[in-house]
Scaffold this motif. Structure first.
Motif, PDB file in Angstrom:
ATOM      1  N   ARG A 187       0.837  -1.206   0.000  1.00  0.00           N
ATOM      2  CA  ARG A 187       0.000   0.000   0.000  1.00  0.00           C
ATOM      3  C   ARG A 187       0.870   1.253   0.000  1.00  0.00           C
ATOM      4  O   ARG A 187       0.633   2.189  -0.757  1.00  0.00           O
ATOM      5  N   ASP A 201      -0.639  -2.538  -6.776  1.00  0.00           N
ATOM      6  CA  ASP A 201      -1.824  -3.376  -6.855  1.00  0.00           C
ATOM      7  C   ASP A 201      -1.398  -4.792  -6.484  1.00  0.00           C
ATOM      8  O   ASP A 201      -0.306  -5.249  -6.853  1.00  0.00           O
ATOM      9  N   ILE A 220      -6.899 -11.171   3.088  1.00  0.00           N
ATOM     10  CA  ILE A 220      -7.632 -10.050   2.495  1.00  0.00           C
ATOM     11  C   ILE A 220      -9.139 -10.264   2.642  1.00  0.00           C
ATOM     12  O   ILE A 220      -9.876  -9.325   2.958  1.00  0.00           O
ATOM     13  N   ALA A 234     -11.214  -6.631   5.316  1.00  0.00           N
ATOM     14  CA  ALA A 234     -11.766  -5.886   4.181  1.00  0.00           C
ATOM     15  C   ALA A 234     -11.033  -4.579   3.907  1.00  0.00           C
ATOM     16  O   ALA A 234     -11.086  -4.068   2.780  1.00  0.00           O
ATOM     17  N   ASP A 235     -10.315  -4.049   4.898  1.00  0.00           N
ATOM     18  CA  ASP A 235      -9.591  -2.796   4.675  1.00  0.00           C
ATOM     19  C   ASP A 235      -8.414  -2.981   3.709  1.00  0.00           C
ATOM     20  O   ASP A 235      -7.800  -1.993   3.294  1.00  0.00           O
ATOM     21  N   TYR A 236      -8.110  -4.221   3.323  1.00  0.00           N
ATOM     22  CA  TYR A 236      -7.055  -4.473   2.335  1.00  0.00           C
ATOM     23  C   TYR A 236      -7.619  -4.808   0.951  1.00  0.00           C
ATOM     24  O   TYR A 236      -6.869  -4.940  -0.010  1.00  0.00           O
ATOM     25  N   LEU A 237      -8.939  -4.945   0.842  1.00  0.00           N
ATOM     26  CA  LEU A 237      -9.551  -5.322  -0.427  1.00  0.00           C
ATOM     27  C   LEU A 237      -9.247  -4.327  -1.540  1.00  0.00           C
ATOM     28  O   LEU A 237      -9.067  -4.714  -2.698  1.00  0.00           O
ATOM     29  N   ASP A 238      -9.136  -3.058  -1.199  1.00  0.00           N
ATOM     30  CA  ASP A 238      -8.866  -2.041  -2.224  1.00  0.00           C
ATOM     31  C   ASP A 238      -7.507  -2.224  -2.897  1.00  0.00           C
ATOM     32  O   ASP A 238      -7.262  -1.664  -3.965  1.00  0.00           O
ATOM     33  N   LEU A 239      -6.620  -3.023  -2.318  1.00  0.00           N
ATOM     34  CA  LEU A 239      -5.325  -3.280  -2.947  1.00  0.00           C
ATOM     35  C   LEU A 239      -5.459  -4.179  -4.178  1.00  0.00           C
ATOM     36  O   LEU A 239      -4.614  -4.148  -5.072  1.00  0.00           O
ATOM     37  N   PRO A 283      -7.046  -5.012  -7.589  1.00  0.00           N
ATOM     38  CA  PRO A 283      -7.797  -4.267  -8.613  1.00  0.00           C
ATOM     39  C   PRO A 283      -9.213  -4.819  -8.743  1.00  0.00           C
ATOM     40  O   PRO A 283      -9.417  -6.037  -8.768  1.00  0.00           O
ATOM     41  N   GLU A 284     -10.182  -3.916  -8.803  1.00  0.00           N
ATOM     42  CA  GLU A 284     -11.583  -4.322  -8.865  1.00  0.00           C
ATOM     43  C   GLU A 284     -11.834  -5.300 -10.009  1.00  0.00           C
ATOM     44  O   GLU A 284     -12.584  -6.264  -9.867  1.00  0.00           O
ATOM     45  N   ARG A 296     -10.869  -8.940  -8.815  1.00  0.00           N
ATOM     46  CA  ARG A 296     -11.385  -9.509  -7.566  1.00  0.00           C
ATOM     47  C   ARG A 296     -12.136 -10.818  -7.785  1.00  0.00           C
ATOM     48  O   ARG A 296     -12.023 -11.747  -6.987  1.00  0.00           O
TER      49      ARG A 296
END
Length: 134
Positions: free
Chosen positions: A97, A102, A114, A118-123, A125-126, A129
């Motif tokens: 981060r 990514d 992860i 959930a605070d690491y999910l943004d790492l 790429p959508e 996922r």
């Protein structure tokens, strides 16, 4: 050598069900937390975790540009059950981060971490996922 990414943890104290040592040096060891340090080891493409200066495990990765793919995590059997793997993955993801990378969690342990944090999910790429069922 990489920078230390994690501070000593207090979670490594013995549990209250265990009897404390009676006196002397043994009592001092009882009250001292284990020192855990996570370091990037780019020459070997992995993050290493050390407990009290001893190599306790690693998370292998492949890095290309702004992408880091975690492919394997291993913790020495003698360190299992102490939260070493969790500290390793948290330190590695925090470093990813900080570098703006990514993350592709091919390693099941990293993927589960992860999934449960959930605070690491943004790492991840959508667009990727679904590939990891995240």
């Amino acid at each position: 050598m990489g920078a230390t990414l994690s501070a000593p943890r207090t979670s490594d104290y013995r549990t209250s069900e265990e009897s404390p040592p009676s006196e002397g040096a043994a009592a001092e060891v009882y009250a001292r937390p284990m020192a855990t340090a996570v370091r990037d080891n780019p020459e070997r493409e992995r993050y290493d975790v050390h407990e009290d200066g001893m190599l306790a495990g690693f998370a292998q990765y492949r890095r290309r540009g702004t992408l880091i793919a975690f492919i394997h995590t291993e913790v020495d059997q003698s360190f299992e059950g102490r939260g070493v793997g969790t500290a390793l993955i948290k330190g590695a993801l925090d470093d990813a981060r900080a570098q703006g990378l990514d993350v592709l969690p091919f390693c099941p342990f990293v993927r589960r971490y992860i999934e449960h944090h959930a605070d690491y999910l943004d790492l991840v790429p959508e667009s990727r996922r679904k590939d990891f069922e995240l």
